[in-house]
Enzyme design. Structure first.
Site, mmCIF file in Angstrom:
data_model
loop_
_atom_site.group_PDB
_atom_site.id
_atom_site.type_symbol
_atom_site.label_atom_id
_atom_site.label_comp_id
_atom_site.label_asym_id
_atom_site.label_seq_id
_atom_site.Cartn_x
_atom_site.Cartn_y
_atom_site.Cartn_z
ATOM 1 N N PHE A 1 7.213 6.734 -9.162
ATOM 2 C CA PHE A 1 7.272 6.133 -7.823
ATOM 3 C C PHE A 1 5.866 5.675 -7.449
ATOM 4 C CE2 PHE A 1 6.851 5.775 -3.300
ATOM 5 C CZ PHE A 1 7.972 5.023 -2.972
ATOM 6 N N ASP B 1 -2.369 7.498 -10.117
ATOM 7 C CA ASP B 1 -1.857 7.355 -8.751
ATOM 8 C C ASP B 1 -1.822 8.746 -8.115
ATOM 9 O OD1 ASP B 1 -0.471 7.103 -6.400
ATOM 10 O OD2 ASP B 1 1.086 5.775 -7.207
ATOM 11 N N LYS C 1 -1.917 7.944 1.784
ATOM 12 C CA LYS C 1 -1.300 9.036 2.530
ATOM 13 C C LYS C 1 -2.315 9.883 3.309
ATOM 14 C CE LYS C 1 3.248 8.979 0.652
ATOM 15 N NZ LYS C 1 3.592 8.507 -0.678
HETATM 16 C C1 LIG Z 1 3.929 7.160 -1.103
HETATM 17 C C2 LIG Z 1 3.463 6.756 -2.444
HETATM 18 C C3 LIG Z 1 3.083 5.425 -2.728
HETATM 19 C C4 LIG Z 1 3.252 4.312 -1.719
HETATM 20 O O1 LIG Z 1 2.570 4.544 -0.527
HETATM 21 P P1 LIG Z 1 2.987 3.732 0.808
HETATM 22 O O2 LIG Z 1 1.898 4.075 1.775
HETATM 23 O O3 LIG Z 1 4.322 4.244 1.231
HETATM 24 O O4 LIG Z 1 3.016 2.296 0.447
HETATM 25 C C5 LIG Z 1 2.587 5.145 -3.978
HETATM 26 N N1 LIG Z 1 2.470 6.095 -4.926
HETATM 27 C C6 LIG Z 1 2.822 7.383 -4.693
HETATM 28 C C7 LIG Z 1 2.647 8.395 -5.773
HETATM 29 C C8 LIG Z 1 3.343 7.742 -3.459
HETATM 30 O O5 LIG Z 1 3.723 9.009 -3.239
#
Ligand SMILES: *Cc1c(COP(=O)(O)O)cnc(C)c1O
Length: 407
Positions: free
Chosen positions: A148, A233, A262
């Site tokens: 994700f 990520d 986040k």
């Molecule tokens: C939440 C998330 C994203 C995307 O972040 P948004 O601020 O919702 O665009 C990307 N990678 C990971 C691992 C995430 O948990």
């Protein structure tokens, strides 16, 4: 005529009011939050709930952490937005401290997580053409199944979740998908066109999947040997959640590029960043990439205050210590409705016996008992409380889970 804004409606009325006017891209639990502080939220009727989701880790420091709220207030009274057409007096300090915290040279500030991922992809491709010498438009990026990374058209192009993809093509080419936690498959997919390997050090949305020991170090070794970048990520796994500043630090790994988001915004404003070496982020020239809001002074002030909290190491330590409480508590529930779990720091994916209900049904029952969580897939629920949660609150929530699973 526009209807007057009303604040006197109850939860049920507000939920009903959303239906005709709000796009249906979410299926929230039926709770309408009106105020919050620390690890607790309160709904419109004044019912209190322990927040065991923490905005998918956007609220690592809890709701309205006093130091973060104060930093935001101070900045609101001085300067909020300049665009990057001009310098602002908060950005240099933010970048210096974030680079130091993450052990990197350079920072590219953006807003949302998806933008950080998109920016990381662009930087990796640019590096492949300018530094590695990949022929134009031939760069590939190797990613993991069940990833994700966000919701843009390019990002869903390499998702393996049909719900996230279906109906949104045509897709961006240039991605190769390999199984997660499989170094041999990754090795086979990397070739001379490969700009980067992009993975989550722990797959959050997939159910808090923790790779085998040695996987992250293996990805580091493989990418170095093959001459491509390691892009991690850490948007959900980073900034204290797992007991370290970054989840890759569990294996003492330093990726070339780390994506943050986040919690970097302190639960106040969207703040994300691509951080990495000068060799990689230095490929960008003026005009090649940008964002109107990226690096704005309010975001930089809040982001700096977030970095200050993490510089003490106290939140990382708390996550590690309370993580032990969480693991112990979950281990005691195995056989009492829990069939398995994965946990690192204050982050757990809990597989509930499907006979007891779906993850959604368990989440609804927990909500009625005053604990907010979110299901992922099937009968898995995810626990990710604010790192400010106390041991008593944590054991209380686990007690509620036991009650919900055994009654
Ligand atoms: C939440 C998330 C994203 C995307 O972040 P948004 O601020 O919702 O665009 C990307 N990678 C990971 C691992 C995430 O948990």
């Amino acid at each position: 005529m526009t209807a007057p804004a009303r604040t006197d409606r109850g939860s049920e009325e507000l939920i009903r009011a959303e239906e005709p006017v709000l796009a249906h891209n979410y299926h929230p639990l039926p709770v309408v939050v009106a105020r919050a502080g620390g690890a607790w939220v309160e709904d419109v009727e004044g019912r209190r709930y322990l927040d065991m989701l923490a905005g998918y880790s956007a609220l690592n420091f809890g709701h309205r952490h006093p130091a973060l709220i104060e930093a935001a207030h101070r900045q609101l009274d001085r300067l909020t937005l300049t665009s990057r057409a001009f310098h602002n007096d908060r950005l240099a300090g933010f970048a210096e401290r974030l680079a130091a915290l993450t052990g990197t040279d350079m920072v590219l500030p953006m807003n949302t997580g998806a933008e950080a991922v998109e920016s990381g992809i662009k930087v990796a491709r640019k590096w492949a053409y300018d530094v590695k010498g990949v022929p134009a438009d031939r760069a590939t990026i190797v990613v993991a199944a069940d990833n994700f990374h966000g919701r843009t058209t390019t990002i869903v192009s390499f998702s393996t979740d049909e719900t996230a993809r279906s109906g949104f093509g045509p897709f961006t080419p240039g991605f190769r998908i390999v199984p997660y936690n499989d170094l041999a498959a990754m090795e086979a997919a990397v070739d001379e066109t490969t700009a980067a390997v992009l993975i989550e050090p722990i797959q959050g949305e997939a159910g808090v999947l923790i790779p085998d020991d040695g996987y992250l170090a293996g990805v580091r070794e493989l990418t170095r040997r093959k001459g491509c970048l390691f892009v991690a990520d850490e948007i959900q796994s980073g900034l204290g959640r797992t007991g370290h500043t970054l989840a890759v630090q569990h294996e003492s790994v330093v990726p070339d590029v780390v994506l943050l988001g986040k919690a970097l915004g302190g639960g106040i404003v969207p703040v994300s960043a691509v951080v990495g070496s000068r060799e990689v982020l230095g490929v960008l020239r003026p005009g090649e990439h940008g964002s109107t809001f990226g690096g704005n002074p309010l975001a930089a002030a809040v982001g700096t205050a977030v970095v200050e909290l993490l510089e003490t190491g106290a939140f990382q330590r708390r996550a590690a210590e309370l993580g032990a409480v969480l693991r112990e508590g979950l281990a005691a529930l195995v056989g009492k409705g829990v069939v398995g779990f994965r946990a690192r720091g204050l982050w757990a994916g809990v597989d509930v016996d499907p006979a007891l209900g779906s993850g959604r049904e368990i989440s609804e029952r927990l909500m009625r008992e005053g604990v907010l969580v979110k299901d992922t897939h099937g009968s898995t629920i995810r626990l990710a409380p604010p790192l400010t949660v106390t041991a008593e609150e944590l054991t209380g929530a686990l007690g509620t889970l036991e009650k919900v699973l055994t009654s």
